[in-house]
Design an enzyme around this catalytic site. Sequence first.
Site, PDB file in Angstrom:
ATOM      1  N   GLU A  93     -31.944  98.901  63.987  1.00  0.00           N
ATOM      2  CA  GLU A  93     -30.560  98.997  63.524  1.00  0.00           C
ATOM      3  C   GLU A  93     -30.299  98.019  62.384  1.00  0.00           C
ATOM      4  OE1 GLU A  93     -28.049 100.678  67.300  1.00  0.00           O
ATOM      5  OE2 GLU A  93     -28.152  98.501  67.113  1.00  0.00           O
ATOM      6  N   CYS A 117     -32.671  85.641  74.076  1.00  0.00           N
ATOM      7  CA  CYS A 117     -31.455  84.826  74.192  1.00  0.00           C
ATOM      8  C   CYS A 117     -30.491  85.528  75.152  1.00  0.00           C
ATOM      9  CB  CYS A 117     -30.818  84.632  72.821  1.00  0.00           C
ATOM     10  SG  CYS A 117     -31.879  83.749  71.649  1.00  0.00           S
ATOM     11  N   GLU A 161     -36.681  88.007  65.222  1.00  0.00           N
ATOM     12  CA  GLU A 161     -36.754  86.609  64.801  1.00  0.00           C
ATOM     13  C   GLU A 161     -37.492  86.566  63.460  1.00  0.00           C
ATOM     14  OE1 GLU A 161     -36.973  83.187  63.601  1.00  0.00           O
ATOM     15  OE2 GLU A 161     -35.754  83.352  65.408  1.00  0.00           O
ATOM     16  N   SER A 219     -29.645  79.201  64.631  1.00  0.00           N
ATOM     17  CA  SER A 219     -28.870  79.646  65.795  1.00  0.00           C
ATOM     18  C   SER A 219     -28.926  78.549  66.852  1.00  0.00           C
ATOM     19  CB  SER A 219     -29.446  80.960  66.337  1.00  0.00           C
ATOM     20  OG  SER A 219     -29.295  82.002  65.405  1.00  0.00           O
ATOM     21  N   ASN A 295     -19.444  88.384  71.381  1.00  0.00           N
ATOM     22  CA  ASN A 295     -19.237  89.824  71.470  1.00  0.00           C
ATOM     23  C   ASN A 295     -19.896  90.344  72.748  1.00  0.00           C
ATOM     24  OD1 ASN A 295     -17.977  90.261  68.757  1.00  0.00           O
ATOM     25  ND2 ASN A 295     -19.937  89.402  68.095  1.00  0.00           N
ATOM     26  N   CYS A 338     -22.341  90.675  65.880  1.00  0.00           N
ATOM     27  CA  CYS A 338     -23.390  89.699  66.176  1.00  0.00           C
ATOM     28  C   CYS A 338     -23.791  89.749  67.649  1.00  0.00           C
ATOM     29  CB  CYS A 338     -22.882  88.303  65.813  1.00  0.00           C
ATOM     30  SG  CYS A 338     -24.054  86.977  66.134  1.00  0.00           S
TER      31      CYS A 338
END
EC number: 2.1.1.192
Length: 348
Positions: A93, A117, A161, A219, A295, A338
């Site tokens: 995506e 994560c 990543e 991050s 989100n 995100c």
Amino acid sequence: MKNLLGCSVKDLEKIALNYGQAAFRGRQIYNWLYNYKNRSKSIDEINVLPLKFRDQLKNEAFLFGELTLKEKYLATDGTLKLLLNTRDNESVECVGIPTEKRLTACLSSQVGCPMDCKFCATGKEGLKRSLKVSEILDQILFIENQMNQKVSNIVFMGMGEPLLNIDELLLSIRSINEDFAISQRKITVSTVAIPKMISKLSELSFQVLGKCQFTLAISLHASNQKIREAIIPSAKNYHIKNIIDDCREYVRETGRRVSFEYLMLHGVNDKLEHADELSNLIKGFQCHVNLIQYNHIEEVEFKQTPIKNAQLFQTRLSNSGINVSFRKSRGSDRNAACGQLRQNDKIK
């Protein structure tokens, strides 16, 4: 199959010469491949090339792109998410994020992600493989084609990543800069932070790109090691203080400030004491904190930090001398925001 996407003008001139054509034929391919206003979708459309040369390129399996469009999802705020299929039947995506004056392309660097994560949907299915340069660049073409607008900014914040695909990443950045004419200063590379890779990114950037002017976004998402390990499993291999030390060295080597991404999770990392801890951790060098709204994804039960609390957190950091901003979430109603990208609707 040989993909022309990612080839430089010199590469294309060489291909033309190898087929007995003049070098300017390579420059014609280059113009039709990268020029937004003249771009073609296939070799057949480059009607300025001799028919024989076009047939030779097709017979030798030269391609203009790698991906095909499976689905598209338009959010109420104009954000567009594209589900693209690769030639080996995987899915990836990417997202086009429009504003009044620019179009940002959020690109994926891998099919899936190995980092797992806890707040991110991408890692729930694991890593399938890394993307090739042509597959990364093809995402830009699809976004521009679907949105009828030239991409002005790039963020490597999609699936994967980036530093675990560093060679293809840097070759992609070189092409984005030189061929798509997008300044390095308009490119952001986001990483969860991999041991030894921040320094390697700096070193290889100077080797491959000749300069290192893109923005590095870490991050971070935590103010201490304990919290970071709880939400980012890979943090066990890279202590938060070592990350900050490596970022300080990165700034010294490149002259570019580092951005720290901080996803606000209610009751986890959003207390004022966390703001104080964060400011003490990163103070004293050129950096910026980007606070991000969480989100929702189905697999976990994290909650958004209330706006009022987020504003207090932001003010606390600012009063401590930290450069800080709050990123507005885009495309969340179509799972385009995100942390929400994944291999949806994959072809079996």
